[in-house]
Motif scaffolding. Structure first.
Motif, PDB file in Angstrom:
ATOM      1  N   HIS A 112       0.913  -1.125  -0.060  1.00  0.00           N
ATOM      2  CA  HIS A 112       0.206   0.148   0.055  1.00  0.00           C
ATOM      3  C   HIS A 112       0.928   1.216  -0.110  1.00  0.00           C
ATOM      4  O   HIS A 112       0.628   2.041  -0.708  1.00  0.00           O
ATOM      5  CB  HIS A 112      -0.887   0.154   1.241  1.00  0.00           C
ATOM      6  N   ARG A 116       0.966   4.394  -2.604  1.00  0.00           N
ATOM      7  CA  ARG A 116       0.516   5.685  -1.959  1.00  0.00           C
ATOM      8  C   ARG A 116       1.561   6.756  -2.312  1.00  0.00           C
ATOM      9  O   ARG A 116       1.326   7.991  -2.690  1.00  0.00           O
ATOM     10  CB  ARG A 116       0.015   5.635  -0.664  1.00  0.00           C
ATOM     11  N   ARG A 321     -13.413  -3.251   6.788  1.00  0.00           N
ATOM     12  CA  ARG A 321     -12.249  -3.789   7.365  1.00  0.00           C
ATOM     13  C   ARG A 321     -12.458  -5.340   7.571  1.00  0.00           C
ATOM     14  O   ARG A 321     -13.255  -5.832   7.897  1.00  0.00           O
ATOM     15  CB  ARG A 321     -11.455  -3.148   8.370  1.00  0.00           C
ATOM     16  N   HIS A 377      -4.690   4.799   5.424  1.00  0.00           N
ATOM     17  CA  HIS A 377      -5.591   5.105   4.154  1.00  0.00           C
ATOM     18  C   HIS A 377      -6.323   6.328   4.320  1.00  0.00           C
ATOM     19  O   HIS A 377      -7.056   6.590   3.374  1.00  0.00           O
ATOM     20  CB  HIS A 377      -6.589   3.843   4.200  1.00  0.00           C
ATOM     21  N   CYS A 379      -7.744   9.699   3.688  1.00  0.00           N
ATOM     22  CA  CYS A 379      -8.094  10.127   2.307  1.00  0.00           C
ATOM     23  C   CYS A 379      -6.964  10.874   1.717  1.00  0.00           C
ATOM     24  O   CYS A 379      -6.270  11.778   2.300  1.00  0.00           O
ATOM     25  CB  CYS A 379      -9.245  11.277   2.565  1.00  0.00           C
TER      26      CYS A 379
HETATM   27  C1  HEM Z   1     -15.193  15.645   0.697  1.00  0.00           C
HETATM   28  C2  HEM Z   1     -14.258  15.008  -0.103  1.00  0.00           C
HETATM   29  C3  HEM Z   1     -13.938  13.549   0.274  1.00  0.00           C
HETATM   30  C4  HEM Z   1     -14.032  12.587   1.120  1.00  0.00           C
HETATM   31  C5  HEM Z   1     -15.354  12.646   2.107  1.00  0.00           C
HETATM   32  C6  HEM Z   1     -13.312  11.539   1.108  1.00  0.00           C
HETATM   33  C7  HEM Z   1     -13.274  10.350   2.006  1.00  0.00           C
HETATM   34  C8  HEM Z   1     -12.381   9.352   1.810  1.00  0.00           C
HETATM   35  C9  HEM Z   1     -12.510   8.093   2.796  1.00  0.00           C
HETATM   36  C10 HEM Z   1     -13.501   8.068   3.876  1.00  0.00           C
HETATM   37  C11 HEM Z   1     -11.517   7.245   2.461  1.00  0.00           C
HETATM   38  C12 HEM Z   1     -11.003   6.117   3.173  1.00  0.00           C
HETATM   39  C13 HEM Z   1     -10.081   6.304   4.218  1.00  0.00           C
HETATM   40  C14 HEM Z   1      -9.614   5.234   5.492  1.00  0.00           C
HETATM   41  O1  HEM Z   1      -9.904   4.239   4.862  1.00  0.00           O
HETATM   42  O2  HEM Z   1      -9.109   5.515   6.522  1.00  0.00           O
HETATM   43  C15 HEM Z   1     -10.769   8.077   1.339  1.00  0.00           C
HETATM   44  C16 HEM Z   1      -9.577   7.550   0.685  1.00  0.00           C
HETATM   45  C17 HEM Z   1      -9.176   8.000  -0.430  1.00  0.00           C
HETATM   46  N1  HEM Z   1      -9.530   9.276  -1.263  1.00  0.00           N
HETATM   47 FE1  HEM Z   1     -10.872  10.580  -0.559  1.00  0.00          FE
HETATM   48  N2  HEM Z   1     -12.701  11.745   0.034  1.00  0.00           N
HETATM   49  C18 HEM Z   1     -12.667  12.839  -0.571  1.00  0.00           C
HETATM   50  C19 HEM Z   1     -11.977  13.685  -1.731  1.00  0.00           C
HETATM   51  C20 HEM Z   1     -11.156  12.958  -2.376  1.00  0.00           C
HETATM   52  C21 HEM Z   1     -10.235  13.447  -3.336  1.00  0.00           C
HETATM   53  C22 HEM Z   1     -10.613  15.078  -3.993  1.00  0.00           C
HETATM   54  C23 HEM Z   1      -9.597  12.673  -3.924  1.00  0.00           C
HETATM   55  C24 HEM Z   1      -8.285  12.815  -5.045  1.00  0.00           C
HETATM   56  C25 HEM Z   1      -8.488  13.352  -6.196  1.00  0.00           C
HETATM   57  C26 HEM Z   1      -9.447  11.381  -3.000  1.00  0.00           C
HETATM   58  C27 HEM Z   1      -8.677  10.356  -3.375  1.00  0.00           C
HETATM   59  C28 HEM Z   1      -8.737   9.443  -2.372  1.00  0.00           C
HETATM   60  C29 HEM Z   1      -7.806   8.242  -2.437  1.00  0.00           C
HETATM   61  C30 HEM Z   1      -6.775   7.847  -3.361  1.00  0.00           C
HETATM   62  C31 HEM Z   1      -8.063   7.492  -1.407  1.00  0.00           C
HETATM   63  C32 HEM Z   1      -7.516   6.189  -0.961  1.00  0.00           C
HETATM   64  C33 HEM Z   1      -6.241   6.283   0.204  1.00  0.00           C
HETATM   65  C34 HEM Z   1      -5.511   5.094   0.584  1.00  0.00           C
HETATM   66  O3  HEM Z   1      -6.419   3.850   0.695  1.00  0.00           O
HETATM   67  O4  HEM Z   1      -4.343   5.278   0.764  1.00  0.00           O
HETATM   68  N3  HEM Z   1     -10.577  11.866  -2.039  1.00  0.00           N
HETATM   69  N4  HEM Z   1     -11.206   9.260   0.877  1.00  0.00           N
END
Ligand code: HEM
Length: 430
Positions: A112, A116, A321, A377, A379
């Motif tokens: 991961h 990342r 999870r 993970h 965001c």
């Molecule tokens: C208000 C807007 C957003 C919310 C509420 C949100 C929420 C989340 C949540 C809950 C997760 C999972 C976190 C976890 O498992 O602990 C996540 C992961 C992720 N988000 Fe967002 N997100 C938002 C906007 C964005 C944007 C704008 C992008 C990219 C352009 C993005 C890209 C990602 C990526 C790539 C992951 C995976 C990260 C990982 O697994 O390492 N998100 N997001």
């Protein structure tokens, strides 16, 4: 510490947690989560058609699991709630994987972090400052289009479903004319459960049909991005697409499937989520003219508005999870391989942490919501999401004098990514 005997949630609560329609009936759903938090904060959900799982509904337990990435894994089982029938199909289609798309959210250590790190610095505030002018241009055009409606519009259709899409497509290097296709595909992947958002637009879809919709959308996505990657290898540019297309791990190029998964997670995660929180902020302002006037007059309240909109809307409503070993959470014994749902909606309305959680309060502080998750993970796009919202509302507050609701907004019927799907407003613009 002694653990308590396993308890199953009452059937009406269990069936709501797995039912997309229940997420459109927001207030009733929140009442059910409140009951779970108060009475069975870590409880089994036994619902027809689903593998049994634990619903984790208190803020503190959601945080504890999210941060314990060695004990609670993403790779072994689906990270999104899906019926057994869909899981079996996914297994069949992928040749044994529980994940249709292989992306950051389906990986664990050490893989991961390798993946990342490829894009992490790109999404940090220092680099994002380089695209701020471009984002502002897109925001201004969105507000121009809204003002051009003459004072009545559906904010979701006119502004919030399009603006984050433009931004994320810009950073992925997708040309403007292909954006409608991307919009359609992300909505089909994430909104497959909502009859207004899915490809077939039919209310009575079987799990197999829903699964097929998602499979088709993923296939179209993969085909599209593989062409884009080939282009960026031949002609590198200064965008995320080029970073992914040319990525090396241990000196080796990443596989096509992993590259496609990366594009898909950025395209999909970066779009509907921010659309939802942007619409949530507008909903709250249209519903409370006094708060709108206060923030218009004092822009230092804007960061608070944004954080509160993200909490209040909770665009990502859960992630799953899998327990790596026998353990205990909230006093409840959990066995190795058990599947757990992090109920972010419930965590963000937990009155143990948030005073009067139903109230939208832009001055709430501290606002320790779990809408972006936590742990490794957490965001990746959270700085981008906040920046996009800040810029849009700076532009909007400059142009709009007053706003009110012009009808009753509706939330999407989806267990995963949700939020307003309609938001009729009336406004006065300069
Ligand atoms: C208000 C807007 C957003 C919310 C509420 C949100 C929420 C989340 C949540 C809950 C997760 C999972 C976190 C976890 O498992 O602990 C996540 C992961 C992720 N988000 Fe967002 N997100 C938002 C906007 C964005 C944007 C704008 C992008 C990219 C352009 C993005 C890209 C990602 C990526 C790539 C992951 C995976 C990260 C990982 O697994 O390492 N998100 N997001």
């Amino acid at each position: 510490m002694a653990t308590i005997a396993p308890a199953a949630l009452p059937p009406e609560i269990a069936s709501a947690i797995v039912n997309p329609i229940a997420y459109g009936q927001w207030n009733e759903l929140k009442d059910k989560f409140r009951w779970a938090r108060d009475n069975m904060p870590v409880a089994q959900v036994q619902a027809e058609g689903y593998m049994p799982f634990w619903a984790v509904t208190r803020h503190e337990d959601i945080l504890a699991i999210s941060k314990d990435n060695a004990r609670f894994l993403n790779a072994p089982k689906s990270v999104v709630l899906s019926p057994v029938a869909v899981q079996m199909l996914t297994h069949m289609i992928t040749g044994g994987s529980p994940h249709l798309v292989r992306s950051l959210v389906t990986m664990d250590a050490p893989e991961h972090m390798d993946y990342r790190k490829l894009t992490q610095s790109w999404f940090m505030p220092k680099n994002l400052a380089n695209i701020e002018a471009k984002v502002r241009e897109i925001a201004r055009a969105s507000i121009d289009a809204m003002v051009a409606t003459g004072g009545t519009c559906d904010f979701v259709h006119q502004v919030s479903s399009l603006y984050p899409l433009h931004v994320v497509m810009q950073i992925l290097g997708v040309p403007h004319e292909d954006e409608p296709l991307m919009l359609k595909l992300t909505q089909e992947m994430f909104g497959g459960e909502d009859p207004d958002l899915n490809r077939a637009r039919s209310v009575q879809l079987t799990p197999e049909q829903i699964s097929q919709l998602v499979v088709d959308a993923v296939r179209d996505f993969e085909g599209y991005f593989m062409k884009l990657a080939a282009d960026r290898r031949a002609y590198p540019q200064d965008d995320v697409a080029t970073v992914i297309a040319n990525a090396l791990i241990d000196g080796q190029p990443i596989s096509d499937r992993n590259a496609a998964g990366y594009y898909i997670i950025v395209a999909a995660a970066g779009h509907d989520t921010t659309s939802a929180s942007t619409a949530g902020a507008m909903w709250a302002l249209a519903d409370d003219p006094e708060q709108f006037a206060r923030i218009k007059a004092d822009r230092s309240l804007l960061p608070g508005l944004i954080e509160e909109a993200i909490r209040w809307t909770t665009p990502v409503q859960h992630f799953m999870r899998t327990a790596a070993e026998d353990c205990e959470i909230g006093g409840q014994a959990i066995a190795k391989d058990d599947w757990l749902m992090l109920c972010y909606v419930s965590g963000n309305y937990d009155e143990r942490v948030f005073d009067n959680p139903d109230r939208f309060d832009a001055t709430r502080g501290p606002n320790r919501h779990v809408a972006f998750g936590a742990g490794v993970h957490q965001c990746l796009g959270l700085h981008l999401a906040r920046m996009e919202m800040r810029i849009l509302f700076e532009e909007l507050l400059d142009r709009v004098e007053a706003v009110e609701l012009a009808g009753t907004p509706q939330r999407a019927s989806s267990t995963f990514v949700g939020g307003p799907k309609t938001l009729p407003i009336r406004f006065v613009a300069r």
